[in-house]
Design an enzyme around this catalytic site. Structure first.
Site, PDB file in Angstrom:
ATOM      1  N   GLY A  10      15.273   4.517  -5.824  1.00 62.77           N
ATOM      2  CA  GLY A  10      13.965   4.424  -5.180  1.00 62.77           C
ATOM      3  C   GLY A  10      13.487   5.767  -4.658  1.00 62.77           C
ATOM      4  O   GLY A  10      14.182   6.445  -3.905  1.00 62.77           O
ATOM      5  N   GLY A  12      10.825   6.186  -2.742  1.00 61.18           N
ATOM      6  CA  GLY A  12       9.862   5.925  -1.666  1.00 61.18           C
ATOM      7  C   GLY A  12      10.202   6.803  -0.471  1.00 61.18           C
ATOM      8  O   GLY A  12      10.923   7.798  -0.587  1.00 61.18           O
ATOM      9  N   PHE A  13       9.728   6.411   0.693  1.00 59.35           N
ATOM     10  CA  PHE A  13       9.960   7.217   1.901  1.00 59.35           C
ATOM     11  C   PHE A  13      11.457   7.388   2.174  1.00 59.35           C
ATOM     12  O   PHE A  13      11.909   8.472   2.534  1.00 59.35           O
ATOM     13  CB  PHE A  13       9.294   6.564   3.105  1.00 59.35           C
ATOM     14  CG  PHE A  13       7.804   6.717   3.103  1.00 59.35           C
ATOM     15  CD1 PHE A  13       7.220   7.920   3.459  1.00 59.35           C
ATOM     16  CD2 PHE A  13       6.984   5.665   2.744  1.00 59.35           C
ATOM     17  CE1 PHE A  13       5.843   8.072   3.465  1.00 59.35           C
ATOM     18  CE2 PHE A  13       5.601   5.796   2.748  1.00 59.35           C
ATOM     19  CZ  PHE A  13       5.028   7.008   3.106  1.00 59.35           C
ATOM     20  N   GLY A  14      12.226   6.304   2.024  1.00 55.25           N
ATOM     21  CA  GLY A  14      13.651   6.351   2.331  1.00 55.25           C
ATOM     22  C   GLY A  14      14.418   7.203   1.338  1.00 55.25           C
ATOM     23  O   GLY A  14      15.217   8.074   1.726  1.00 55.25           O
ATOM     24  N   VAL A  78      16.338  -0.164 -12.243  1.00 59.21           N
ATOM     25  CA  VAL A  78      17.733  -0.573 -12.042  1.00 59.21           C
ATOM     26  C   VAL A  78      17.810  -2.095 -12.126  1.00 59.21           C
ATOM     27  O   VAL A  78      17.052  -2.805 -11.465  1.00 59.21           O
ATOM     28  CB  VAL A  78      18.256  -0.078 -10.675  1.00 59.21           C
ATOM     29  CG1 VAL A  78      19.697  -0.552 -10.448  1.00 59.21           C
ATOM     30  CG2 VAL A  78      18.179   1.442 -10.599  1.00 59.21           C
ATOM     31  N   GLU A 168      -7.109  -2.837   8.020  1.00 61.64           N
ATOM     32  CA  GLU A 168      -7.590  -1.643   7.313  1.00 61.64           C
ATOM     33  C   GLU A 168      -8.438  -2.017   6.101  1.00 61.64           C
ATOM     34  O   GLU A 168      -9.512  -1.447   5.872  1.00 61.64           O
ATOM     35  CB  GLU A 168      -6.388  -0.793   6.875  1.00 61.64           C
ATOM     36  CG  GLU A 168      -5.763  -0.027   8.027  1.00 61.64           C
ATOM     37  CD  GLU A 168      -4.351   0.504   7.751  1.00 61.64           C
ATOM     38  OE1 GLU A 168      -3.774   1.097   8.671  1.00 61.64           O
ATOM     39  OE2 GLU A 168      -3.838   0.312   6.638  1.00 61.64           O
ATOM     40  N   ALA A 313       7.244   3.082   7.519  1.00 63.14           N
ATOM     41  CA  ALA A 313       7.644   4.352   6.919  1.00 63.14           C
ATOM     42  C   ALA A 313       8.637   5.129   7.784  1.00 63.14           C
ATOM     43  O   ALA A 313       9.587   5.720   7.272  1.00 63.14           O
ATOM     44  CB  ALA A 313       6.389   5.189   6.651  1.00 63.14           C
ATOM     45  N   GLN A 314       8.438   5.130   9.111  1.00 60.70           N
ATOM     46  CA  GLN A 314       9.328   5.887   9.983  1.00 60.70           C
ATOM     47  C   GLN A 314      10.766   5.377   9.888  1.00 60.70           C
ATOM     48  O   GLN A 314      11.712   6.163   9.856  1.00 60.70           O
ATOM     49  CB  GLN A 314       8.851   5.791  11.441  1.00 60.70           C
ATOM     50  CG  GLN A 314       7.937   6.931  11.857  1.00 60.70           C
ATOM     51  CD  GLN A 314       8.567   8.309  11.645  1.00 60.70           C
ATOM     52  OE1 GLN A 314       9.760   8.507  11.780  1.00 60.70           O
ATOM     53  NE2 GLN A 314       7.735   9.269  11.287  1.00 60.70           N
TER      54      GLN A 314
HETATM   55  C1  LIG Z   1      -0.501  -1.337   1.651  1.00 61.66           C
HETATM   56  C2  LIG Z   1       0.568  -0.806   2.553  1.00 61.66           C
HETATM   57  C3  LIG Z   1       0.218  -0.081   3.687  1.00 61.66           C
HETATM   58  C4  LIG Z   1       1.205   0.418   4.533  1.00 61.66           C
HETATM   59  N1  LIG Z   1       0.832   1.147   5.635  1.00 61.66           N
HETATM   60  C5  LIG Z   1       1.780   1.648   6.451  1.00 61.66           C
HETATM   61  C6  LIG Z   1       1.427   2.446   7.580  1.00 61.66           C
HETATM   62  O1  LIG Z   1       0.241   2.692   7.825  1.00 61.66           O
HETATM   63  N2  LIG Z   1       2.423   2.927   8.369  1.00 61.66           N
HETATM   64  C7  LIG Z   1       3.739   2.680   8.119  1.00 61.66           C
HETATM   65  O2  LIG Z   1       4.616   3.146   8.837  1.00 61.66           O
HETATM   66  N3  LIG Z   1       4.106   1.923   7.059  1.00 61.66           N
HETATM   67  C8  LIG Z   1       3.162   1.416   6.230  1.00 61.66           C
HETATM   68  N4  LIG Z   1       3.529   0.658   5.145  1.00 61.66           N
HETATM   69  C9  LIG Z   1       4.953   0.396   4.956  1.00 61.66           C
HETATM   70  C10 LIG Z   1       5.658   1.592   4.336  1.00 61.66           C
HETATM   71  O3  LIG Z   1       4.905   2.080   3.258  1.00 61.66           O
HETATM   72  C11 LIG Z   1       7.043   1.162   3.913  1.00 61.66           C
HETATM   73  O4  LIG Z   1       7.736   0.756   5.063  1.00 61.66           O
HETATM   74  C12 LIG Z   1       7.783   2.284   3.210  1.00 61.66           C
HETATM   75  O5  LIG Z   1       7.133   2.647   2.037  1.00 61.66           O
HETATM   76  C13 LIG Z   1       9.207   1.856   2.904  1.00 61.66           C
HETATM   77  O6  LIG Z   1       9.854   2.902   2.266  1.00 61.66           O
HETATM   78  P1  LIG Z   1      11.038   2.579   1.258  1.00 61.66           P
HETATM   79  O7  LIG Z   1      11.558   3.902   0.808  1.00 61.66           O
HETATM   80  O8  LIG Z   1      11.987   1.621   1.871  1.00 61.66           O
HETATM   81  O9  LIG Z   1      10.364   1.799   0.055  1.00 61.66           O
HETATM   82  P2  LIG Z   1       9.131   2.203  -0.870  1.00 61.66           P
HETATM   83  O10 LIG Z   1       8.319   3.287  -0.295  1.00 61.66           O
HETATM   84  O11 LIG Z   1       8.478   0.917  -1.216  1.00 61.66           O
HETATM   85  O12 LIG Z   1       9.848   2.789  -2.171  1.00 61.66           O
HETATM   86  C14 LIG Z   1      10.650   1.995  -2.985  1.00 61.66           C
HETATM   87  C15 LIG Z   1      10.748   2.669  -4.347  1.00 61.66           C
HETATM   88  O13 LIG Z   1      11.738   2.005  -5.099  1.00 61.66           O
HETATM   89  C16 LIG Z   1      11.293   1.848  -6.431  1.00 61.66           C
HETATM   90  N5  LIG Z   1      12.009   0.704  -6.997  1.00 61.66           N
HETATM   91  C17 LIG Z   1      11.981  -0.577  -6.543  1.00 61.66           C
HETATM   92  N6  LIG Z   1      12.799  -1.341  -7.289  1.00 61.66           N
HETATM   93  C18 LIG Z   1      13.344  -0.531  -8.212  1.00 61.66           C
HETATM   94  C19 LIG Z   1      14.261  -0.755  -9.296  1.00 61.66           C
HETATM   95  N7  LIG Z   1      14.798  -1.958  -9.531  1.00 61.66           N
HETATM   96  N8  LIG Z   1      14.590   0.305 -10.081  1.00 61.66           N
HETATM   97  C20 LIG Z   1      14.046   1.541  -9.861  1.00 61.66           C
HETATM   98  N9  LIG Z   1      13.174   1.784  -8.852  1.00 61.66           N
HETATM   99  C21 LIG Z   1      12.843   0.774  -8.037  1.00 61.66           C
HETATM  100  C22 LIG Z   1       9.793   1.648  -6.308  1.00 61.66           C
HETATM  101  O14 LIG Z   1       9.124   2.004  -7.506  1.00 61.66           O
HETATM  102  C23 LIG Z   1       9.462   2.595  -5.141  1.00 61.66           C
HETATM  103  O15 LIG Z   1       9.104   3.881  -5.600  1.00 61.66           O
HETATM  104  C24 LIG Z   1       2.562   0.170   4.254  1.00 61.66           C
HETATM  105  C25 LIG Z   1       2.910  -0.544   3.117  1.00 61.66           C
HETATM  106  C26 LIG Z   1       1.927  -1.024   2.262  1.00 61.66           C
HETATM  107  C27 LIG Z   1       2.318  -1.776   1.028  1.00 61.66           C
END
Ligand SMILES: Cc1cc2nc3c(=O)[nH]c(=O)nc-3n(C[C@H](O)[C@H](O)[C@H](O)COP(=O)(O)OP(=O)(O)OC[C@H]3O[C@@H](n4cnc5c(N)ncnc54)[C@H](O)[C@@H]3O)c2cc1C
Length: 438
Positions: A10, A12-14, A78, A168, A313-314
């Site tokens: 992944g 994403g933020f994490g 994955v 929003e 995100a944090q």
């Molecule tokens: C519309 C929306 C608005 C938001 N607004 C806010 C906000 O204003 N403030 C805030 O703090 N949080 C906000 N959030 C929440 C925040 O975006 C999430 O908490 C954050 O993105 C989580 O990070 P993460 O790394 O756990 O997952 P994600 O950022 O979701 O990243 C997960 C990644 O894993 C990948 N992935 C998933 N499954 C697989 C797989 N099987 N194989 C390969 N890759 C895979 C995905 O493609 C993605 O790139 C919002 C979320 C959404 C949907």
């Protein structure tokens, strides 16, 4: 000598935070993501409401780590983990072996089994955002093709979920209609364009303090959003949203912003999952029974002082960094440490010069100041210098001209719940079934 292999699922933020933290250590890092880009989800709603281009809120993963030779990227989905062999099974190419694993695959929409949920539009990925923009603009084009025969509900847009995302989206939609589409669709009776925000609880923004909630509600209502709280969705059809109270809202557009659950990957790993399908982790973020494996961000049920931490995100960034430090500690023979979350506050924007911000020191802002804080913070956290400049210019342009940029219908809108038929500018992940309610 071969170096330890760290695999991060992944981008994403994490996942990005974990890879950044470890990038200067003597390890080889592979980030695996089904998309070749990182998505800045907090600004997806602006893509959906024609405020920003899709490329403004996404950034290629390879570009993020261009200067880190020990970080590589693999575009793949994955499918599972063979814990015995310590390998990931992926949909494309060879399996990926690891010595340390960080699972950061995020979350997806939860529609809680509502009847007819397939008729609702999610807002979770870039593809969802573009599909929603296509749909909204197409509804107006359709109405304009027969302005005297606009059917009931054709221009009624119902947002389900009164958390930050729902607020929003609703705020941005009324602005789009009032300030922009009113000028674009001169033949249309714009009093037919309605935004309804439906929330099952008694108030919006449940995680905020009452004055912030009131501000959000009053601002939305003053801008023309029909806010309905205490309204529980019963079922959705292609032409209406039915509430449990018996009320029926004629609509061809239901935007689902009312729930979130862990990415489906969590359920195929053979590990314990908790509420919302989240992977249960120890206080040190390890996955019980699997040495060297961690789960972070939205996909993990991370213990906090008052129960599991929120999916924001944090939390994702801080847990990603912490997992990376744990890997460093274990390589150095040091002991693992429990994760402690540092709450930096919470904010939600309502629209032009309207937002709410609550900081842990007790400072609460509303209105223009909160809005400026929101804009600044989102610019700081956005990946990529070009994206920051582009977003800043777009915002400045929109603010000064009361206009919006990308009002493009790039694709035939998919039927609700179907995959879009064109990946063009906006390739995103495969369609998910849903959305979130932060
Ligand atoms: C519309 C929306 C608005 C938001 N607004 C806010 C906000 O204003 N403030 C805030 O703090 N949080 C906000 N959030 C929440 C925040 O975006 C999430 O908490 C954050 O993105 C989580 O990070 P993460 O790394 O756990 O997952 P994600 O950022 O979701 O990243 C997960 C990644 O894993 C990948 N992935 C998933 N499954 C697989 C797989 N099987 N194989 C390969 N890759 C895979 C995905 O493609 C993605 O790139 C919002 C979320 C959404 C949907």
């Amino acid at each position: 000598m071969t170096r330890p292999r760290v695999v991060v699922i992944g981008a994403g933020f994490g996942g990005i935070a974990a890879a950044h933290e470890l990038a200067r250590d003597p390890v080889d890092i592979t980030i695996v993501d089904r998309n070749n880009f990182h998505t800045f989800q907090p600004l997806l709603y602006q893509v959906a409401t024609a405020g920003l281009n899709s490329a403004d809120v996404a950034f290629p993963v390879r570009a993020i780590f261009r200067r880190q030779p020990n970080v590589t990227f693999r575009k793949a989905s994955v499918r599972g983990v063979d814990w015995e062999r310590a390998t990931l099974a992926v949909d494309e190419g060879s399996d990926i072996g690891f010595d340390h694993l960080v699972v950061a695959a995020g979350a997806t929409t939860n529609t809680f089994g509502i009847d007819g949920a397939e008729h609702a539009l999610p807002l979770y990925s870039l593809r969802d955002a573009v599909a929603l923009r296509n749909h909204v603009l197409s509804q107006f084009e359709l109405a304009a093709s027969q302005p005297d025969a606009v059917v009931d509900g054709q221009l009624t847009f119902v947002v389900v979920g009164g958390g930050p995302t729902g607020v929003e989206v609703a705020g941005a939609l009324v602005e789009l209609f009032d300030q922009v589409l009113r000028k674009d669709f001169r033949s249309l009776d714009m009093s037919r364009a309605v935004v309804v925000l439906v929330e099952m609880r008694d108030d919006l923004l449940g995680s905020f303090h009452p004055p912030s909630r009131r501000h959000a509600r009053e601002t939305l209502a003053s801008r023309g959003v029909d806010v309905r709280t205490g309204a529980v969705v019963d079922r959705i059809t292609p032409a209406a949203l039915h509430l449990r109270s018996g009320a029926v809202i004629a609509t061809e557009t239901v935007i689902w912003a009312a729930g979130v659950k862990a990415d489906s990957l969590a359920s195929v790993l053979g590990v314990e999952v908790g509420a919302g399908g989240r992977i249960v982790v120890g206080s040190d973020l390890t996955i019980p029974g699997h040495t060297g494996a961690y789960a972070v961000g939205d996909i993990a049920e991370i213990p906090g002082r008052d129960g599991p931490l929120p999916q924001v995100a944090q939390v994702a960034m801080q847990t990603g960094r912490h997992a990376a430090r744990q890997i460093r500690a274990s390589l150095e023979g040091a002991s693992l440490r429990p994760f402690r979350y540092r709450d930096k506050g919470t904010m939600a924007t309502i629209g032009r010069r309207a937002a709410v911000t609550e900081l842990p020191i007790g400072l609460r802002l509303r209105g223009t100041l909160a809005w400026l804080a929101w804009l600044g913070l989102h610019l700081v956290y956005l990946a990529g210098f070009r994206n920051r400049i582009s977003v800043f210019l777009n915002w400045a342009w929109n603010y000064i001209t009361w206009d919006r940029g990308p009002r493009l219908i790039l694709d035939t809108p998919p039927a609700h719940g179907d995959a879009p038929n064109d990946a063009s500018e906006d390739a995103g992940e495969p369609p998910t079934e849903s959305q979130r309610n932060r």
